[in-house]
Design a protein around this motif. Structure first.
Motif, PDB file in Angstrom:
ATOM      1  N   LEU A 102      -8.027  -2.222 -14.314  1.00 39.95           N
ATOM      2  CA  LEU A 102      -8.443  -2.199 -13.112  1.00 39.95           C
ATOM      3  C   LEU A 102      -7.572  -0.786 -12.731  1.00 39.95           C
ATOM      4  O   LEU A 102      -6.494  -1.302 -12.423  1.00 39.95           O
ATOM      5  CB  LEU A 102      -8.704  -3.616 -12.660  1.00 39.95           C
ATOM      6  N   ILE A 103      -8.010   0.187 -12.093  1.00 40.47           N
ATOM      7  CA  ILE A 103      -7.658   1.475 -11.472  1.00 40.47           C
ATOM      8  C   ILE A 103      -7.387   1.194  -9.771  1.00 40.47           C
ATOM      9  O   ILE A 103      -8.904   1.514  -9.035  1.00 40.47           O
ATOM     10  CB  ILE A 103      -8.416   2.259 -11.847  1.00 40.47           C
ATOM     11  N   ARG A 104      -6.080   0.911  -9.837  1.00 38.65           N
ATOM     12  CA  ARG A 104      -6.608   0.013  -8.082  1.00 38.65           C
ATOM     13  C   ARG A 104      -6.118   1.816  -7.402  1.00 38.65           C
ATOM     14  O   ARG A 104      -4.816   2.199  -7.487  1.00 38.65           O
ATOM     15  CB  ARG A 104      -5.848  -0.891  -7.961  1.00 38.65           C
ATOM     16  N   LEU A 139     -16.034   6.481  -0.626  1.00 34.88           N
ATOM     17  CA  LEU A 139     -14.741   6.337  -0.186  1.00 34.88           C
ATOM     18  C   LEU A 139     -14.211   4.304   0.201  1.00 34.88           C
ATOM     19  O   LEU A 139     -14.677   3.998   1.051  1.00 34.88           O
ATOM     20  CB  LEU A 139     -14.120   7.097   0.805  1.00 34.88           C
ATOM     21  N   ILE A 140     -13.334   3.790  -0.776  1.00 38.15           N
ATOM     22  CA  ILE A 140     -13.001   2.607  -0.567  1.00 38.15           C
ATOM     23  C   ILE A 140     -11.347   2.226  -0.370  1.00 38.15           C
ATOM     24  O   ILE A 140     -10.664   2.831  -0.635  1.00 38.15           O
ATOM     25  CB  ILE A 140     -13.619   2.179  -2.067  1.00 38.15           C
ATOM     26  N   GLU A 141     -11.025   2.303   0.445  1.00 38.41           N
ATOM     27  CA  GLU A 141     -10.299   1.023   1.132  1.00 38.41           C
ATOM     28  C   GLU A 141      -9.497   0.487   0.813  1.00 38.41           C
ATOM     29  O   GLU A 141     -10.809  -0.266   0.451  1.00 38.41           O
ATOM     30  CB  GLU A 141      -9.725   1.338   3.063  1.00 38.41           C
ATOM     31  N   ASP A 142      -8.494   0.478   0.000  1.00 39.50           N
ATOM     32  CA  ASP A 142      -7.985  -0.719  -1.088  1.00 39.50           C
ATOM     33  C   ASP A 142      -9.102  -0.909  -1.596  1.00 39.50           C
ATOM     34  O   ASP A 142      -9.001  -1.994  -1.710  1.00 39.50           O
ATOM     35  CB  ASP A 142      -7.457  -1.816   0.041  1.00 39.50           C
ATOM     36  N   GLY A 143      -9.246  -0.038  -2.647  1.00 40.39           N
ATOM     37  CA  GLY A 143     -10.197  -0.136  -3.215  1.00 40.39           C
ATOM     38  C   GLY A 143      -9.751  -0.547  -4.840  1.00 40.39           C
ATOM     39  O   GLY A 143      -8.825  -0.057  -5.265  1.00 40.39           O
ATOM     40  N   ALA A 193     -13.507  -3.270  -3.643  1.00 41.07           N
ATOM     41  CA  ALA A 193     -12.497  -4.000  -2.959  1.00 41.07           C
ATOM     42  C   ALA A 193     -11.725  -4.347  -3.706  1.00 41.07           C
ATOM     43  O   ALA A 193     -12.299  -5.291  -4.876  1.00 41.07           O
ATOM     44  CB  ALA A 193     -13.165  -4.937  -1.673  1.00 41.07           C
ATOM     45  N   TYR A 194     -10.273  -4.007  -4.117  1.00 46.81           N
ATOM     46  CA  TYR A 194      -9.564  -4.609  -4.280  1.00 46.81           C
ATOM     47  C   TYR A 194      -9.118  -6.003  -5.036  1.00 46.81           C
ATOM     48  O   TYR A 194      -9.566  -6.584  -6.310  1.00 46.81           O
ATOM     49  CB  TYR A 194      -7.992  -3.404  -4.645  1.00 46.81           C
ATOM     50  N   GLU A 195      -9.200  -6.540  -3.669  1.00 45.41           N
ATOM     51  CA  GLU A 195      -8.656  -8.114  -4.297  1.00 45.41           C
ATOM     52  C   GLU A 195      -9.757  -8.952  -4.824  1.00 45.41           C
ATOM     53  O   GLU A 195      -9.968  -9.342  -5.564  1.00 45.41           O
ATOM     54  CB  GLU A 195      -8.882  -8.305  -2.710  1.00 45.41           C
TER      55      GLU A 195
END
Ligand SMILES: [Zn+2]
Length: 532
Positions: free
Chosen positions: A5-7, A23-27, A41-43
């Motif tokens: 998982l590359i954050r 573009l994804i913020e906190d992705g 999304a990261y979460e």
């Protein structure tokens, strides 16, 4: 399953997806095997894939790997070996006279410098600086490919072929007799008895075999490189086109890099080199032209209409005094323009991020308030990713969408913005204005981590550098010394040959400053239109 998982605080997934760039913020990007499985999304991804190894953080910027579409595989540069920049035609005999090191080590070290600056793929146009050793053509090709496999970089390896005008833009059988007999004899020895066969006669056979050998390779694609029309007969160019068709691969061709080349080909063909290649049926979407600095308006139209790519090498073009590619004009016309370093980067360090910066700054011509016509940071990032993928004939790279190859760069965003950058600045502008190779922290190719926290995972970089230095420091063998002497002598004759080139009509078709008297004499059609 070894998922990763590359954050990133910012994840740029698709430079071609306007206007949002995917573009994804906190992705994060979920990597499975050699490919991108999911982006989001990261979460959310973290929760669904608790086992995945995590790389990066909120502080990082994640983006597709960069693509250097003009590379020659020299880890130690010509400058480092003792050469200053010069016109290409004067420079070639100088670099032929440089001491050959070790092909495998040089190519490997060059790859490491590329990876360090976020280049995950290059188009390696084979060109052996230790030209005298072309007789070991196959061994050198295999050594290069072995180095790429060991570094982990993805490559479109374009195997060179050429068959005329070995020393200057004139038939060898006219040029060699004009030289002192002893020098001509030494040169013939290296060229071969016919004076024409500097590549083995079985090039196409070799190419087919090597193409088949790498057909199943995930990271290596074999292309053909008829080096440049100035060094290739029409027959050779046509045969290369046919071979590319039958193998379903592409061509990489140096073209009109210099005003000397334009002069030579315009006179030889009675039309421009681009028009000539079009007439021969050589151009197409699987063709990329290296440099192509000296194209006219019609040439650019031909490139756009045929889908032929142009590889912009901004620093190399400056260093070898070839001028500035009209990037804005080409993009406007719809030409696929990518970026390459040609082993001649701005600080001689293969920093692709710096090369992109230069490409951007050089495209900002003083044309008045026409924001639409000045390429943006976004345009340049696209050139170094998705356009590069097309240039290199590698459609599965250049973006991070599900199904793309997992070629990923993790930038240290904190370092890039240090100590402060206004939050209103877009991350792509930050990359183009400030990022350097030192900001590249981790690099994945084909889902494999090759650089982690600025250290190579599989290769001892310092040891390779040490071995190259030892080779460079060792005195040349008597054979090399004899060859170097001949090259020094050849330089004097090439200088004489090119006296008076380029002719008046081949001098720059752009102007540096409007106040220059040349501006009045040789205006650019494009500038004229605009009344600039
Ligand atoms: Zn080149």
């Amino acid at each position: 399953m070894n998922d990763k998982l590359i954050r990133g605080g910012t994840v740029l997934t698709d430079p071609s997806a306007l206007p949002e760039w995917g573009l994804i913020e906190d992705g994060a990007v979920l990597v499975r095997g050699d490919s991108v499985a999911e982006v989001g999304a990261y979460e959310e991804l973290r929760e669904r894939h608790p086992q995945a190894e995590e790389i990066g953080s909120e502080r990082h910027v994640v983006m597709p790997g960069l693509i250097n579409t003009h590379h020659h595989g020299f880890g130690i540069t010509s400058f480092q070996l003792g050469t200053l920049d010069d016109y290409l035609e004067q420079w070639i005999p100088v670099i032929w006279g440089l001491k050959p090191l070790d092909r495998y080590l040089e190519v490997l070290y060059g790859d490491l410098q590329n990876l360090r600056s976020g280049v995950t793929t290059h188009l390696h146009a084979s060109y052996f600086r230790d030209w005298a050793y072309n007789h070991a053509f196959k061994e050198q090709t295999y050594a290069s490919l072995r180095a790429h496999a060991d570094s982990g970089i993805r490559t479109s390896y374009a195997v060179q072929v050429l068959n005329r005008n070995t020393f200057v833009y004139q038939d060898d059988e006219e040029f060699l007799p004009s030289l002192p007999p002893e020098l001509a004899e030494t040169l013939r020895e290296f060229v071969g008895p016919s004076g024409q066969e500097q590549v083995p006669g079985d090039y196409f056979e070799f190419l087919e075999a090597i193409h088949e050998e790498f057909a199943g390779s995930s990271r290596t694609r074999i292309l053909l490189a008829p080096v440049n029309p100035v060094w290739c007969t029409d027959d050779l160019l046509r045969r290369a086109r046919q071979a590319a068709d039958s193998l379903e691969t592409g061509l990489h061709i140096h073209l009109n890099e210099t005003p000397f080349q334009r002069q030579y080909t315009n006179r030889l063909y009675g039309r421009t080199a681009v028009a000539h290649l079009e007439k021969l049926g050589v151009l197409g979407p699987d063709v990329s032209l290296g440099h192509a600095v000296w194209l006219d308006e019609d040439d650019m139209d031909i490139c756009a209409a045929s889908g032929t790519s142009v590889c912009h090498n901004p620093t190399s073009n400056l260093r070898l005094r070839n001028g500035i590619l009209p990037v804005a004009r080409m993009l406007e016309k719809g030409v696929n323009v990518s970026i390459g370093m040609d082993g001649n980067s701005f600080a001689d360090d293969e920093d692709m991020l710096a090369e992109m910066r230069l490409a951007h700054k050089l495209s900002l011509l003083p044309r008045g308030l026409e924001p639409a016509r000045a390429p943006s940071s976004f345009d340049v990032l696209r050139m170094a990713t998705v356009n590069g993928a097309r240039s290199a004939g590698q459609p599965a790279i250049g973006s991070l969408r599900p199904g793309s190859k997992a070629d990923i760069v993790v930038l240290d965003g904190g370092r890039m913005r240090y100590p402060y950058t206004a939050p209103s600045i877009h991350v792509v502008d930050s990359i183009l204005y400030r990022a350097k190779h030192g900001d590249v922290e981790t690099v994945l190719v084909d889902g494999e981590v090759v650089l982690r926290d600025r250290r190579f995972v599989n290769v001892d970089e310092a040891e390779i550098a040490q071995r190259l230095r030892a080779l460079a420091e060792a005195p040349p063998s008597p054979e090399v010394a004899r060859w170097q002497k001949a090259m020094a002598e050849l330089q004097r004759h090439t200088r004489e040959f090119y006296t008076g080139w380029p002719a008046e009509e081949e001098r720059p078709c752009y102007v540096v400053n409007c106040g220059h008297e040349a501006a009045a004499r040789v205006p650019v059609a494009a500038l004229e239109e605009e009344g600039a």
